[in-house]
Design a protein around this motif. Structure first.
Motif, PDB file in Angstrom:
ATOM      1  N   ASP A  22      88.804  19.367  17.763  1.00 37.77           N
ATOM      2  CA  ASP A  22      88.394  20.767  17.592  1.00 37.77           C
ATOM      3  C   ASP A  22      89.333  21.706  18.341  1.00 37.77           C
ATOM      4  O   ASP A  22      89.702  22.780  17.834  1.00 37.77           O
ATOM      5  N   PHE A  23      89.708  21.313  19.547  1.00 41.26           N
ATOM      6  CA  PHE A  23      90.605  22.149  20.349  1.00 41.26           C
ATOM      7  C   PHE A  23      91.958  22.302  19.653  1.00 41.26           C
ATOM      8  O   PHE A  23      92.522  23.405  19.591  1.00 41.26           O
ATOM      9  N   ALA A  24      92.464  21.216  19.099  1.00 41.24           N
ATOM     10  CA  ALA A  24      93.764  21.245  18.431  1.00 41.24           C
ATOM     11  C   ALA A  24      93.750  22.135  17.192  1.00 41.24           C
ATOM     12  O   ALA A  24      94.780  22.706  16.812  1.00 41.24           O
ATOM     13  N   GLU A  25      92.567  22.261  16.569  1.00 39.91           N
ATOM     14  CA  GLU A  25      92.466  23.035  15.327  1.00 39.91           C
ATOM     15  C   GLU A  25      92.227  24.523  15.567  1.00 39.91           C
ATOM     16  O   GLU A  25      92.311  25.322  14.633  1.00 39.91           O
ATOM     17  N   LEU A  26      91.923  24.922  16.799  1.00 37.91           N
ATOM     18  CA  LEU A  26      91.702  26.344  17.070  1.00 37.91           C
ATOM     19  C   LEU A  26      93.003  27.118  16.931  1.00 37.91           C
ATOM     20  O   LEU A  26      94.087  26.584  17.204  1.00 37.91           O
ATOM     21  N   PRO A  27      92.946  28.373  16.512  1.00 35.75           N
ATOM     22  CA  PRO A  27      94.171  29.172  16.377  1.00 35.75           C
ATOM     23  C   PRO A  27      94.929  29.237  17.698  1.00 35.75           C
ATOM     24  O   PRO A  27      94.336  29.471  18.753  1.00 35.75           O
ATOM     25  N   SER A  28      96.213  29.034  17.650  1.00 38.20           N
ATOM     26  CA  SER A  28      97.013  28.996  18.873  1.00 38.20           C
ATOM     27  C   SER A  28      97.318  30.387  19.412  1.00 38.20           C
ATOM     28  O   SER A  28      97.817  30.523  20.532  1.00 38.20           O
ATOM     29  N   ASN A  29      97.031  31.423  18.616  1.00 42.00           N
ATOM     30  CA  ASN A  29      97.365  32.785  19.031  1.00 42.00           C
ATOM     31  C   ASN A  29      96.157  33.548  19.563  1.00 42.00           C
ATOM     32  O   ASN A  29      96.207  34.770  19.710  1.00 42.00           O
ATOM     33  N   ALA A  30      95.062  32.860  19.820  1.00 43.24           N
ATOM     34  CA  ALA A  30      93.859  33.523  20.334  1.00 43.24           C
ATOM     35  C   ALA A  30      93.340  32.766  21.539  1.00 43.24           C
ATOM     36  O   ALA A  30      93.376  31.533  21.566  1.00 43.24           O
ATOM     37  N   PRO A  31      92.867  33.479  22.578  1.00 38.87           N
ATOM     38  CA  PRO A  31      92.306  32.801  23.750  1.00 38.87           C
ATOM     39  C   PRO A  31      91.123  31.927  23.381  1.00 38.87           C
ATOM     40  O   PRO A  31      90.424  32.172  22.391  1.00 38.87           O
ATOM     41  N   VAL A  32      90.898  30.900  24.184  1.00 34.09           N
ATOM     42  CA  VAL A  32      89.810  29.954  23.946  1.00 34.09           C
ATOM     43  C   VAL A  32      88.693  30.200  24.946  1.00 34.09           C
ATOM     44  O   VAL A  32      88.939  30.404  26.137  1.00 34.09           O
ATOM     45  N   ALA A  85      85.621  39.467  21.776  1.00 34.87           N
ATOM     46  CA  ALA A  85      85.515  39.399  20.314  1.00 34.87           C
ATOM     47  C   ALA A  85      86.665  38.619  19.686  1.00 34.87           C
ATOM     48  O   ALA A  85      86.499  37.963  18.660  1.00 34.87           O
ATOM     49  N   ALA A  86      87.851  38.675  20.302  1.00 40.85           N
ATOM     50  CA  ALA A  86      89.027  38.058  19.683  1.00 40.85           C
ATOM     51  C   ALA A  86      89.277  36.639  20.164  1.00 40.85           C
ATOM     52  O   ALA A  86      90.377  36.122  20.016  1.00 40.85           O
ATOM     53  N   THR A  87      88.277  36.009  20.752  1.00 38.10           N
ATOM     54  CA  THR A  87      88.480  34.672  21.294  1.00 38.10           C
ATOM     55  C   THR A  87      87.948  33.611  20.344  1.00 38.10           C
ATOM     56  O   THR A  87      87.028  33.841  19.577  1.00 38.10           O
ATOM     57  N   SER A  88      88.573  32.433  20.415  1.00 38.07           N
ATOM     58  CA  SER A  88      88.097  31.280  19.662  1.00 38.07           C
ATOM     59  C   SER A  88      87.062  30.541  20.497  1.00 38.07           C
ATOM     60  O   SER A  88      87.204  30.425  21.720  1.00 38.07           O
ATOM     61  N   ARG A  89      86.032  30.029  19.851  1.00 37.18           N
ATOM     62  CA  ARG A  89      84.948  29.367  20.558  1.00 37.18           C
ATOM     63  C   ARG A  89      85.024  27.860  20.353  1.00 37.18           C
ATOM     64  O   ARG A  89      85.119  27.379  19.221  1.00 37.18           O
ATOM     65  N   LEU A  90      84.954  27.145  21.458  1.00 41.27           N
ATOM     66  CA  LEU A  90      85.002  25.691  21.425  1.00 41.27           C
ATOM     67  C   LEU A  90      83.604  25.142  21.652  1.00 41.27           C
ATOM     68  O   LEU A  90      82.972  25.425  22.670  1.00 41.27           O
TER      69      LEU A  90
END
Length: 474
Positions: free
Chosen positions: A25-35, A51-56
């Protein structure tokens, strides 16, 4: 016994599968957005824009994997709350060495973000009772960090990194034996210097008036009204108080102070004595008014409920608008915990009463358990929160709103506190708003040691830096 062993093996197998899944899941998150972690609860008091963050999704790491009553250890998912952890250990007559005051603090959160409680004068901070941490790093790897392996730098550097190096997925922690009840004695002092001197003596001896002391904390209600609470495990109790209903724990302290039998709680209720009213902060919601309190369900007298109300207010600016239309001055949130050497504690309290004027103030002594590995080694065993192992510190906690006067600088009272703590050679916790400049921040929290860890375990900057998370509003 066989059933228990099989259950533990199954739980651990599920954990291994969950680790593999979270890496994918971590590898698939967008690389240009904070996690950020997808968690239902939080005890942070930074309400920046996310709002602009990816959720793990880390929901698979919220359980106790096993409790070993012989070795006095537990294997715990990193997102497990202390409420669930305590529920799993108390039936074995055991508890974590330090149980932070609020039920929904997670063990991973207390380790990466620090925690404290009234056993800290003898047991240090929560990360000191950790034997092993499995961490998902910013590089997307999973590593097991211990004091004696190739990832010992991460083991010692993980505390106070606030998820900027990685996330804990599993921890093995020490436990200690408990007794069914806790006896409380409240000692009143009319002077801060006397109270600090008493902290020093009691914490050095772990006893008072010939009675063992297992827990120590205190409350300053005014400049000339301070209480130290000494608590001791006991096998039986003539009665037990209940502070989960109509009665309020902090208000009982003056009532039971002085000559007399003191107070008694079950060990469970002692651990959560502060949670029901979020120390004293429930009064801001009217929850201490007798009429409202009778209608407020016990199940909702919890710190996480109050925290959600604060978050709602921050999002809507309701209290600001209300003050505006009532013609009242705007207020500045001052929600902080700081630590100074016990010898400077009276100075800090004098400053706080004079310049801030907020009461009550929580007081909790702490001394690190862990010593440097060798003579001549860096005295700061845990580099990102540089306390010295041979000193007694006092944590002061204060949480509320302070009226602002026209012309005061932004975050006026918060900056006063930060400047005074620096002057006294102390530090403050980073769970709440931080107003240091970037240079100040890295100087206070060992930026050089942090950057080495960041380069090793998150070389591409996949996770936000500690400054960006704690002070940058992100």
């Amino acid at each position: 016994m066989n059933v228990k062993r099989q259950s533990s093996q199954r739980d651990f197998a599920d954990h291994v599968s969950a680790v593999q899944q979270v890496r994918r899941d971590f590898a698939e998150l967008p690389s240009n957005a904070p996690v950020r972690l997808a968690k239902p609860t939080s005890n942070l008091f930074r309400f920046g824009d996310t709002a602009a963050t990816s959720r793990l999704d880390v929901s698979a790491f919220t359980s106790v994997l096993s409790v070993d009553p012989v070795e006095r250890t537990a294997e715990v998912g990193g997102m497990t709350t202390y409420e669930d952890l305590v529920d799993a250990t108390l039936p074995h007559g055991l508890m974590p060495l330090v149980v932070p005051q609020l039920r929904t603090i997670t063990i991973g959160g207390a380790v990466t973000g620090l925690g404290i409680e009234s056993s800290s004068f003898r047991n240090g901070l929560p990360h000191e009772s950790v034997e092993e941490i499995e961490i998902l790093t910013g590089a997307g790897d999973t590593v097991v960090a211990r004091r004696d392996n190739e990832h010992r730098d991460l083991f010692y550097g993980f505390p106070n990194s606030y998820g900027s190096l990685g996330y804990s997925l599993r921890l093995r922690i020490e436990l200690e034996p408990v007794k069914p009840y806790v006896h409380l004695r409240h000692l009143r002092f009319g002077d801060a210097s006397e109270a600090m001197e008493a902290f020093s003596g009691i914490c050095a001896d772990a006893e008072h008036d010939g009675q063992r002391v297992d827990f120590v904390d205190g409350v300053a209600f005014a400049r000339d009204e301070l209480y130290l609470t000494l608590a001791t495990f006991v096998d039986s109790a003539p009665w037990t108080s209940d502070y989960t209903g109509g009665d309020i724990y902090y208000r009982s302290i003056p009532r039971y102070a002085g000559p007399g039998p003191g107070d008694y709680l079950t060990v469970h209720d002692y651990l959560w004595r502060w949670d029901t009213d979020w120390f004293w902060c429930s009064r801001a919601f009217g929850a201490q008014h007798p009429a409202i309190r009778r209608l407020w369900p016990r199940s909702l007298k919890r710190s996480d409920v109050y925290r959600k109300l604060v978050a709602l207010d921050r999002r809507t600016d309701f209290s600001k608008l209300l003050n505006h239309y009532r013609g009242k001055p705007q207020q500045e949130p001052l929600i902080q915990d700081i630590e100074v050497d016990v010898e400077r504690g009276a100075e800090f309290l004098d400053f706080f009463h004079s310049e801030i004027g907020m009461t009550p103030i929580w007081m909790c002594p702490l001394r690190l358990r862990e010593k440097p590995a060798s003579a001549g080694a860096d005295p700061h065993v845990w580099p990102l929160y540089p306390l010295e192992h041979d000193r007694l510190y006092v944590n002061f906690g204060f949480w509320g709103m302070v009226p602002m006067r026209p012309g005061q600088r932004r975050a006026h009272h918060n900056r006063l506190v930060e400047e005074e703590v620096t002057r006294l050679g102390g530090h403050k916790s980073l769970y709440s708003d931080v107003f240091y400049t970037e240079d100040e921040f890295w100087r206070e929290y060992n930026g050089d040691a942090y950057q080495k860890l960041k380069d090793t375990y998150d070389p591409k900057g996949r996770l936000l830096s500690r400054y960006a998370k704690c002070a940058g509003g992100r």
